[in-house]
Design an enzyme around this catalytic site. Structure first.
Site: not given
Ligand code: CAA
Length: 259
Positions: A63, A108, A111, A131
């Site tokens: 998400a 998500g 999911e 999460e």
């Molecule tokens: N939401 C919004 N933006 C996201 C994102 C997310 N879930 N995941 C990555 N991005 C964005 C980053 O903020 C970054 O944006 P900027 O370039 O503007 O800074 C861009 O995408 C690239 O990401 P990274 O620089 O972090 O890239 P990386 O290769 O170093 O890491 C990653 C990749 C491991 C996927 C890391 O971005 C990460 O951990 N993302 C979050 C994953 C996460 O926590 N997902 C769960 C979300 S909550 C959810 O899903 C609730 C639910 O149950 C529905």
């Protein structure tokens, strides 16, 4: 439909493609578009099976955290239902579905993959429910569908820790069904779905519904659902075709009509 999600149909197989670089973060718009795409492919007569695909680099990193970060408790009370609705819509597509997973399938994104019938992953894929690292829990069905797929202890391990799982570990615990080279993911998913084109569509639909619904209820109720659906298939043309073909030509030669 939104530009963030497209539906393409080729040879009876629909591909629902996510298109929100760089990570296919699932904001409210893409969630709504996925629900609409799920309804569309479910209804279309020229679609026998469905691939969920995020493109060559990433499936979906979850998400949209930047969107959620701004939300209050009362905002989320209103939004949490639709967060579950889009994965429910995918899980209710009455046709075989597969997630073709490249790169990350997190939160998500994982999911969405869990809402499909099957998961094919690239060797370099990473799956997980991180999460907990944001101070929340999975909210698009993950606590329930992950536990049903891999069992409660493995689901708790992944959800309590938020750790990422490699494709090989995902295969070992039953979180994915097949691991292939990254460049072969889409083709492998497609091969799986092509096997159902020209199949007995109503029997496939019944099998999916009975298995999924049956897992939600006690055994006796589940067997009642099976009995009713089993008998109902005797009203289909494909049942007649399948049995007549067996009697006249032996097994596995029926040419079904999907009716
Ligand atoms: N939401 C919004 N933006 C996201 C994102 C997310 N879930 N995941 C990555 N991005 C964005 C980053 O903020 C970054 O944006 P900027 O370039 O503007 O800074 C861009 O995408 C690239 O990401 P990274 O620089 O972090 O890239 P990386 O290769 O170093 O890491 C990653 C990749 C491991 C996927 C890391 O971005 C990460 O951990 N993302 C979050 C994953 C996460 O926590 N997902 C769960 C979300 S909550 C959810 O899903 C609730 C639910 O149950 C529905």
């Amino acid at each position: 439909m939104s530009e963030l999600v497209s539906v393409e149909v080729d040879g009876g197989v629909a591909t629902i493609l996510l298109n929100r670089p760089p990570m296919n973060a699932l904001n409210a718009e893409i969630q709504g578009a996925l629900s609409a795409a799920a309804v569309e492919v479910g209804e279309r007569r020229d679609v026998s099976a469905v691939i969920l695909y995020g493109g060559e680099k990433v499936f979906a990193a979850g998400a949209d955290i930047k969107e959620m970060e701004r939300m209050s408790y009362t905002d989320m009370v209103q939004h949490a239902g639709s967060l579950q609705d889009f994965t429910r819509a995918i899980s209710r597509i009455p046709k075989p579905t597969v997630a073709a997973i490249t790169g990350y399938a997190l939160g998500g994104g994982c999911e969405v993959a869990l809402a499909c019938d099957f998961r094919v992953a690239a060797k370099n894929a990473k799956l997980g429910q991180p999460e907990i690292l944001l101070g929340i829990i999975p909210g698009a069905g993950g606590t329930q569908r992950l536990a049903r797929l891999v069992g409660p202890a493995k689901a708790k391990d992944l959800i309590f820790s938020g750790r990422f799982v490699s494709a090989d570990e995902a295969l070992a615990i039953g979180l994915v069904d097949e691991v292939v080279e990254a460049e072969d993911v889409y083709a492998a998913a497609r091969r799986r779905m092509e096997a159902y084109v020209g199949g007995p569509a109503f029997a496939l639909r019944a099998a999916k519904e009975v298995i999924d619904r049956g897992l939600e209820v006690d055994l006796d109720t589940a067997l009642d659902i099976e009995r009713a659906q089993f008998a109902a298939l005797f009203a289909t043309r494909d049942r007649e075709i399948g049995m007549r073909s067996f009697v006249e030509n032996g097994p596995g030669k029926a040419k079904f009509e999907g009716a």
